[in-house]
Design a protein around this motif. Sequence first.
Motif, mmCIF file in Angstrom:
data_model
loop_
_atom_site.group_PDB
_atom_site.id
_atom_site.type_symbol
_atom_site.label_atom_id
_atom_site.label_comp_id
_atom_site.label_asym_id
_atom_site.label_seq_id
_atom_site.Cartn_x
_atom_site.Cartn_y
_atom_site.Cartn_z
ATOM 1 N N LYS A 189 -11.471 -7.062 5.098
ATOM 2 C CA LYS A 189 -10.104 -6.945 4.599
ATOM 3 C C LYS A 189 -9.978 -7.604 3.227
ATOM 4 O O LYS A 189 -9.304 -7.090 2.339
ATOM 5 N N LEU A 190 -10.640 -8.737 3.070
ATOM 6 C CA LEU A 190 -10.608 -9.445 1.796
ATOM 7 C C LEU A 190 -11.238 -8.595 0.691
ATOM 8 O O LEU A 190 -10.689 -8.488 -0.411
ATOM 9 N N ALA A 191 -12.355 -7.977 0.991
ATOM 10 C CA ALA A 191 -13.022 -7.115 0.012
ATOM 11 C C ALA A 191 -12.118 -5.942 -0.366
ATOM 12 O O ALA A 191 -12.014 -5.583 -1.553
ATOM 13 N N MET A 192 -11.455 -5.353 0.621
ATOM 14 C CA MET A 192 -10.548 -4.245 0.361
ATOM 15 C C MET A 192 -9.371 -4.714 -0.499
ATOM 16 O O MET A 192 -8.962 -4.028 -1.443
ATOM 17 N N THR A 193 -8.857 -5.887 -0.208
ATOM 18 C CA THR A 193 -7.738 -6.430 -0.964
ATOM 19 C C THR A 193 -8.136 -6.681 -2.414
ATOM 20 O O THR A 193 -7.391 -6.355 -3.340
ATOM 21 N N LYS A 194 -9.328 -7.226 -2.621
ATOM 22 C CA LYS A 194 -9.810 -7.466 -3.981
ATOM 23 C C LYS A 194 -9.940 -6.151 -4.751
ATOM 24 O O LYS A 194 -9.600 -6.080 -5.931
#
Length: 89
Positions: free
Chosen positions: A61-66
Motif C-alpha cells: 500500500k505504501l508503494a502504491m501511495t508513493k
Amino acid sequence: MTKAIEKLKKYYKKLEAGRTDKIKPSHVVRVIEKLKAKKESLQDEIAVVEKAEKKERLEQKLAMTKEQIKRAKWLLEHVRESDSAKPNS
C-alpha cells in the motif's frame, strides 16, 4: 485513500481529453496532501506491526501511495504549466 486516487484518475481523464482548464491546481494539491498523510500513516503502522504478512500488505500500500504521489505531482506541474500558458483575461 481510495477517494484521492479516484479524483486523480478523474483529473487524468480530463488531461487526456485536453481539458486541463477544468483542473484547479489547488484541488491537485489537496489530493497530494491527503496522499502524503496516508503515506505517513502507513509508515507509522509498518513501524509497529509485527506480523510479516500484514507488514508486506502495508508495504505494498505504501508503494502504491508513493506512486500516486508521483503521478499527482506530475499532474500538478502539467496543470500549472498549462495554466501559466493561458493568456490573461
